[in-house]
Design an enzyme around this catalytic site. Structure first.
Site, PDB file in Angstrom:
ATOM      1  N   GLU A   1       0.820  -1.234   0.000  1.00 49.50           N
ATOM      2  CA  GLU A   1       0.000   0.000   0.000  1.00 49.50           C
ATOM      3  C   GLU A   1       0.841   1.265   0.000  1.00 49.50           C
ATOM      4  O   GLU A   1       0.324   2.334   0.332  1.00 49.50           O
ATOM      5  CB  GLU A   1      -0.890   0.112   1.251  1.00 49.50           C
ATOM      6  CG  GLU A   1      -1.873  -0.967   1.490  1.00 49.50           C
ATOM      7  CD  GLU A   1      -2.731  -0.689   2.745  1.00 49.50           C
ATOM      8  OE1 GLU A   1      -2.620   0.382   3.366  1.00 49.50           O
ATOM      9  OE2 GLU A   1      -3.516  -1.577   3.093  1.00 49.50           O
ATOM     10  N   ALA A   2       2.132   1.183  -0.251  1.00 50.58           N
ATOM     11  CA  ALA A   2       3.043   2.329  -0.107  1.00 50.58           C
ATOM     12  C   ALA A   2       3.219   2.743   1.344  1.00 50.58           C
ATOM     13  O   ALA A   2       3.706   3.853   1.616  1.00 50.58           O
ATOM     14  CB  ALA A   2       2.609   3.525  -0.956  1.00 50.58           C
TER      15      ALA A   2
END
Lengths: 316, 316
Positions: free
Chosen positions: A284-285
């Protein structure tokens, strides 16, 4: 990298009220911002995070602890602000956009043939390129895609060789039987597609979100945007660029080393030292967004600190 | 630690939209905040940094690359907002106070006798205790004191034994001759004072800023304030509390492992895993302040993320 900006950095840094080198990697980070943005002082006013989502044919082979429907459910969660990445972007003043890539059309099973045909690959790569606005001054990249540590491991295995075991981990938490299946899938995919050109390996094994991350890395380079890569999947998506063109990832810092064991091995192959090591394995970064805080601190030190002369401090 | 707050944390965390454990140490950090603040959800509205400054008799022995006048000069720099710690506190919304401890009266040379008499030690320890307001919800501790990696190394050596070499590094950057002198000073101090009770070791080898940091750690425990310890000097200041009373540092997280090699050794002795490893060796609470960003991210995830039920995400 811009040598003039780097030279201005190098003229200022030794004057700051600290022993030379005492800020360690914070010094590297402000230099990295300056030289890849091509300006001194560098700026951090519009950091952006981009999360790409895709679905994978191999998810049907039982390689993940979660069902494939979770990809689209998590995209909704991103859009409603409920995921970890939303909280981290808010904490560090970072704009977030999520790019869904044909979630209703998973890639093909890469153990049987290429995951994407050329048109699909180019479309995903371009979606990544198009996601980077010109005014971005720091880009945090990440992904969501149930099953996507499987293509990540297969790409790493196809690019760098070695046993599939060494590249394959539990991802979101598959059980022992799942890990055995997953390793077989990685081995089969790598065996089928190894020896191809690096971007062909990305097309053949990667999902759309991996192709998009590679596209975003390339667009960022062209637009003078330094990039924070997230974990294993994100690094595996970028690795074919480096394999195709050594130095292609010089504008990228790997934000966080994943708890997924293949990631450290991949970083060693790429010669990258991760910034953080906090046992995260979410994607998800999230690791990249967390690192934005560190980069902000690094930049604040370089631009805001007094010089020895200004402060009247003896320089040792 | 508060078991009720920890139980509330443990009831919420598995419901959040992430695989169990996928946020790694961020999960530990939000649990740590809750259990040591004694409330759930924990808060991070008034984080504070405290930098204590002291001067050292041993500085006259040529153990530092900088002259002792720099301590008072750097305190002025802190007061004018020009040091690294000012920029980092600004970046992470943290209030900073600097406490100068008799800078015109260095401690005594610890190779000849105790660095402080009992009254001096108690005054410094109390200054640290008094520096922690009741409403503090996270405390970042650090120091400034030319020459103070020498007392840090001497304390570690006296508490845990071993050769002075293994505890002594270049600090702000002494040359080879300086490192040899410094190691001899550490060895002489540890030999003279080892075997004393832990807080007597702190009085005998530590400077006033080390005594103050120990006092602040204790006050924070009494006031339910979780503490971020900075680098080598800060950890060495706190170590005698742990030696005197095992568990005394359970409310403390070590924010950053210093490039000073003795620090990792000291952390191993204390059983502490540092949060960050960025090659910093500045002191000033700089590593602790940087870690506040990470703690903010951790808390935002725990409090702000949607649950599986709220988001309509399958829980795997």
């Amino acid at each position: 990298a811009d040598q003039a900006a780097a030279a201005l950095w190098a003229a200022r840094d030794p004057q700051l009220t600290k022993p030379p080198g005492a800020l360690g990697r914070l010094e590297e980070l402000s230099l990295w911002l300056a030289s890849w943005q091509g300006r001194h002082p560098p700026r951090l006013e519009t950091p952006r995070a981009r999360v790409f989502a895709g679905n994978h044919g191999v998810a049907a082979l039982g390689v993940s602890a979660f069902p494939a429907e979770v990809t689209v459910q998590m995209v909704k969660n991103f859009e409603h602000g409920g995921a970890a990445i939303n909280q981290l972007c808010r904490t560090f003043g970072t704009e977030l956009a999520v790019v869904s890539l044909d979630l209703d059309r998973p890639t093909a099973d890469f153990t049987k043939g290429p995951a994407m045909d050329e048109a699909e690959f180019v479309a995903a790569f371009r979606a990544g390129m198009d996601s980077v606005p010109d005014d971005t001054d720091l880009l945090a990249l990440g992904e969501m895609g149930i099953g996507n540590t499987t293509p990540a491991a297969a790409i790493a295995c196809a690019l760098y060789g070695g046993d599939a075991d060494g590249w394959t981990g539990r991802g979101t938490g598959v059980d022992n039987a799942g890990l055995i299946r997953k390793t077989e899938v990685v081995a089969a995919g790598a065996a089928l597609h190894k020896g191809k050109a690096p971007l062909e390996i990305l097309r053949s094994l990667g999902g759309r979100e991996l192709a998009a991350m590679a596209g975003a890395v390339l667009a960022a380079r062209l637009k003078r945007v330094p990039v924070l890569l997230d974990g294993y999947v994100c690094t595996a998506a970028a690795a074919p660029l480096e394999a195709a063109c050594p130095g292609a990832l010089d504008h990228c810092v790997v934000a966080h080393v994943s708890a997924e064991p293949g990631h450290q091995r991949l970083l060693s192959a790429l010669g990258k030292e991760p910034l953080l090591s906090l046992g995260m394995r979410l994607g998800e970064a999230s690791g990249a967004a967390l690192a934005i805080g560190v980069v902000k601190g690094a930049l604040a030190c370089h631009t805001g600190m007094a010089t020895f002369a200004e402060a009247g401090v003896a320089a040792g």
